[in-house]
Write a protein that holds these residues in place. Structure first.
Motif, PDB file in Angstrom:
ATOM      1  N   GLY A 245       9.621  11.699   0.529  1.00 25.04           N
ATOM      2  CA  GLY A 245       8.782  10.506   0.589  1.00 25.04           C
ATOM      3  C   GLY A 245       7.500  10.686  -0.191  1.00 25.04           C
ATOM      4  N   PHE A 246       6.885  11.846  -0.053  1.00 22.89           N
ATOM      5  CA  PHE A 246       5.644  12.133  -0.769  1.00 22.89           C
ATOM      6  C   PHE A 246       5.883  12.174  -2.282  1.00 22.89           C
ATOM      7  N   LEU A 247       6.957  12.820  -2.712  1.00 19.62           N
ATOM      8  CA  LEU A 247       7.198  13.026  -4.134  1.00 19.62           C
ATOM      9  C   LEU A 247       7.706  11.779  -4.846  1.00 19.62           C
ATOM     10  N   PHE A 248       8.475  10.930  -4.146  1.00 20.89           N
ATOM     11  CA  PHE A 248       9.148   9.819  -4.821  1.00 20.89           C
ATOM     12  C   PHE A 248       8.674   8.439  -4.354  1.00 20.89           C
ATOM     13  N   LEU A 249       8.501   8.261  -3.053  1.00 22.48           N
ATOM     14  CA  LEU A 249       8.098   6.945  -2.555  1.00 22.48           C
ATOM     15  C   LEU A 249       6.663   6.623  -2.947  1.00 22.48           C
ATOM     16  N   VAL A 250       5.755   7.573  -2.786  1.00 22.81           N
ATOM     17  CA  VAL A 250       4.337   7.307  -3.060  1.00 22.81           C
ATOM     18  C   VAL A 250       4.110   6.890  -4.515  1.00 22.81           C
ATOM     19  N   PRO A 251       4.660   7.609  -5.526  1.00 20.35           N
ATOM     20  CA  PRO A 251       4.484   7.121  -6.908  1.00 20.35           C
ATOM     21  C   PRO A 251       5.088   5.739  -7.145  1.00 20.35           C
ATOM     22  N   LEU A 252       6.209   5.435  -6.500  1.00 19.64           N
ATOM     23  CA  LEU A 252       6.814   4.111  -6.668  1.00 19.64           C
ATOM     24  C   LEU A 252       5.896   3.026  -6.106  1.00 19.64           C
ATOM     25  N   ILE A 253       5.318   3.256  -4.936  1.00 15.23           N
ATOM     26  CA  ILE A 253       4.375   2.287  -4.366  1.00 15.23           C
ATOM     27  C   ILE A 253       3.188   2.103  -5.304  1.00 15.23           C
ATOM     28  N   ARG A 254       2.677   3.192  -5.840  1.00 11.40           N
ATOM     29  CA  ARG A 254       1.544   3.092  -6.761  1.00 11.40           C
ATOM     30  C   ARG A 254       1.904   2.262  -7.991  1.00 11.40           C
ATOM     31  N   ALA A 255       3.105   2.479  -8.530  1.00 15.73           N
ATOM     32  CA  ALA A 255       3.516   1.740  -9.727  1.00 15.73           C
ATOM     33  C   ALA A 255       3.642   0.249  -9.431  1.00 15.73           C
ATOM     34  N   LEU A 256       4.266  -0.110  -8.314  1.00 18.16           N
ATOM     35  CA  LEU A 256       4.422  -1.518  -7.959  1.00 18.16           C
ATOM     36  C   LEU A 256       3.085  -2.153  -7.601  1.00 18.16           C
ATOM     37  N   SER A 257       2.141  -1.344  -7.128  1.00 16.04           N
ATOM     38  CA  SER A 257       0.810  -1.845  -6.781  1.00 16.04           C
ATOM     39  C   SER A 257      -0.060  -2.082  -7.996  1.00 16.04           C
ATOM     40  N   GLY A 258       0.343  -1.556  -9.158  1.00 17.42           N
ATOM     41  CA  GLY A 258      -0.459  -1.722 -10.367  1.00 17.42           C
ATOM     42  C   GLY A 258      -1.470  -0.626 -10.597  1.00 17.42           C
ATOM     43  N   ARG A 259      -1.354   0.508  -9.883  1.00 17.14           N
ATOM     44  CA  ARG A 259      -2.321   1.592 -10.049  1.00 17.14           C
ATOM     45  C   ARG A 259      -2.279   2.134 -11.472  1.00 17.14           C
ATOM     46  N   ASP A 260      -3.442   2.504 -12.013  1.00 18.46           N
ATOM     47  CA  ASP A 260      -3.463   3.116 -13.332  1.00 18.46           C
ATOM     48  C   ASP A 260      -3.059   4.582 -13.279  1.00 18.46           C
ATOM     49  N   ALA A 261      -3.164   5.221 -12.123  1.00 17.66           N
ATOM     50  CA  ALA A 261      -2.712   6.600 -11.930  1.00 17.66           C
ATOM     51  C   ALA A 261      -1.561   6.586 -10.934  1.00 17.66           C
ATOM     52  N   VAL A 262      -0.371   6.886 -11.411  1.00 16.60           N
ATOM     53  CA  VAL A 262       0.838   6.794 -10.577  1.00 16.60           C
ATOM     54  C   VAL A 262       1.264   8.163 -10.049  1.00 16.60           C
ATOM     55  N   HIS A 263       1.197   9.171 -10.879  1.00 17.43           N
ATOM     56  CA  HIS A 263       1.758  10.480 -10.530  1.00 17.43           C
ATOM     57  C   HIS A 263       0.768  11.330  -9.738  1.00 17.43           C
ATOM     58  N   HIS A 264       1.303  12.218  -8.902  1.00 17.93           N
ATOM     59  CA  HIS A 264       0.475  13.191  -8.204  1.00 17.93           C
ATOM     60  C   HIS A 264      -0.142  14.159  -9.210  1.00 17.93           C
ATOM     61  N   ARG A 265      -1.353  14.578  -8.922  1.00 14.46           N
ATOM     62  CA  ARG A 265      -2.049  15.505  -9.822  1.00 14.46           C
ATOM     63  C   ARG A 265      -1.777  16.947  -9.411  1.00 14.46           C
ATOM     64  N   ARG A 266      -1.313  17.736 -10.355  1.00 17.35           N
ATOM     65  CA  ARG A 266      -1.040  19.150 -10.092  1.00 17.35           C
ATOM     66  C   ARG A 266      -2.323  19.968 -10.216  1.00 17.35           C
TER      67      ARG A 266
END
Length: 403
Positions: free
Chosen positions: A306-327
């Motif tokens: 959920g953390f690795l895949f769901l969260v970036p998908l929610i960010r993308a659909l929300s219109g966030r400019d930063a979608v991916h987790h930062r390493r």
């Protein structure tokens, strides 16, 4: 079917994920929403030069000598300008936020003055521009200060209000429907029967989704039948969910019916096994416009996926400019053995040395059923496929978990 690499699985989940339509919301409802348009100031702030302190507005040339006495000709308070000009040898009593009167170019704070009737003496020489906030020092009309794709903070809301916006255009929140499956599950507070366990996965997943900016619909627990699971899937569509999350039933056993139920409802499956640990039996597909992520039943696997895949998908659909987790980079707190063909995400504690160096200490037991170790972890240490053995003190990459 071969195991899909993690990067490929994430790319498949995010493929075509466009920001959802915009809507106007009041400022009080815009916190942590994502801007759909740039926001330009509708006014200049401050609109005129204003005093930054309580004191006296003066001409700096008149107040350079400590022996001077200046005549007080009036008073300026915030919101109550004084129209008269400050002339030679004059001072205007002024309060914080008061408009600097014409003729004045400095403010002497009241602590540096002494009142003598309708005159003041000064104990500190004036300096041109001191204690004055120039017009537009914060921003000017037309300045773009908040940009599309920004997730609004509490400070952003204050800024938008100061820019004279009572409401903002934001993207609609993604709606996430969460459906658990399994005859073995009972709700927290119940007494489990023989072979039953307390349902826990949904609480972490729903919290993750809300924190990422989604609206959540809880579809409860479906029995281990194709019909019951299909009913849950149909309820997600009736709720107009953008994302359906299923939990459990994603493996290959006779009672793992989620994939069969999804396909019976018309879901086009993209993949159903990925090369990661924990979380190999994860699925993804599309049912019309609804995106489907099938999470494993083990609680740690469910949360990590959920953390690795769901969260970036929610960010993308929300219109966030930063979608991916930062390493981030850290030093390993103990030795690690060589890895196999699956990308590994090790739950780890974080420690900081006195010099600020970050140390990642993987917990001793990485079993995907151990909620205690998951709750104690603050990060996931990433081990690529076939990574060689790593010694204590060597560099590693990690993702911080939400606090």
């Amino acid at each position: 079917m071969a195991l899909m690499p993690v990067a490929d699985a994430l790319a498949a989940i995010l493929a075509g994920a466009e920001p959802l339509p915009e809507e106007m919301v009041a400022l009080d409802d815009a916190w942590h929403r994502v801007l759909a348009r740039d926001v330009a100031a509708r006014r200049t702030q401050p609109p005129q030069a204003m005093s930054a302190m309580d004191g006296y507005a003066v001409r700096a040339a008149d107040a350079a000598d400590l022996s001077v006495r200046l005549k007080v000709i009036g008073e300026v308070a915030a919101g109550r300008p004084f129209e008269r000009k400050v002339g030679q040898g004059e001072a205007m009593r002024i309060f914080t936020g008061g408009v600097i009167p014409d003729g004045a170019d400095a403010v002497i704070i009241q602590e540096d003055t002494a009142i003598d009737g309708d005159h003041i003496a000064i104990t500190e020489a004036a300096v041109r521009g001191r204690h004055i906030r120039p017009a537009g020092v914060d921003f000017r009309e037309g300045d773009v200060l908040l940009t599309r794709g920004r997730r609004l903070t509490d400070r952003d809301l204050s800024l938008a209000a100061g820019m004279n916006y009572p409401e903002l255009a934001v993207h609609r929140r993604p709606k996430v429907a969460v459906l658990a499956t399994g005859d073995e599950l009972v709700m927290p507070g119940a007494t489990p029967g023989p072979g039953q366990i307390v349902y826990s996965n949904g609480y972490g997943i729903r919290a993750l989704a809300r924190a990422a900016g989604a609206e959540v619909v809880d579809l409860g627990i479906a029995a281990d039948t194709v019909d019951a699971t299909a009913q849950g899937i149909r309820r997600a569509r009736e709720a107009n969910a953008d994302i359906l999350i299923t939990m459990g039933g994603a493996s290959v056993g006779d009672h793992d019916l989620v994939k069969r139920s999804l396909e019976a409802e018309g879901t086009a499956m993209m993949f159903w096994r990925i090369a990661m640990r924990p979380g190999k039996p994860m699925m993804h597909g599309r049912l019309g416009t609804m995106r489907v992520i099938g999470l494993p039943g083990n609680p740690v696997s469910s949360y990590v996926c959920g953390f690795l895949f769901l969260v970036p998908l929610i960010r993308a659909l929300s219109g966030r400019d930063a979608v991916h987790h930062r390493r981030e980079s850290a030093l390993l707190g103990h030795d690690l053995a060589a890895n196999d063909q699956r990308e590994d995400y090790l739950r780890a504690r974080l420690e900081a040395r006195e010099d600020g160096t970050l140390i990642a200490v993987p917990v001793s037991h990485q079993d995907s059923s151990l909620l205690g170790n998951l709750a104690a972890a603050r990060a996931l240490v990433i081990r690529p496929p076939f990574a060689p053995a790593a010694a204590k003190g060597s560099r590693c990459e990690l993702l911080r978990l939400p606090e």
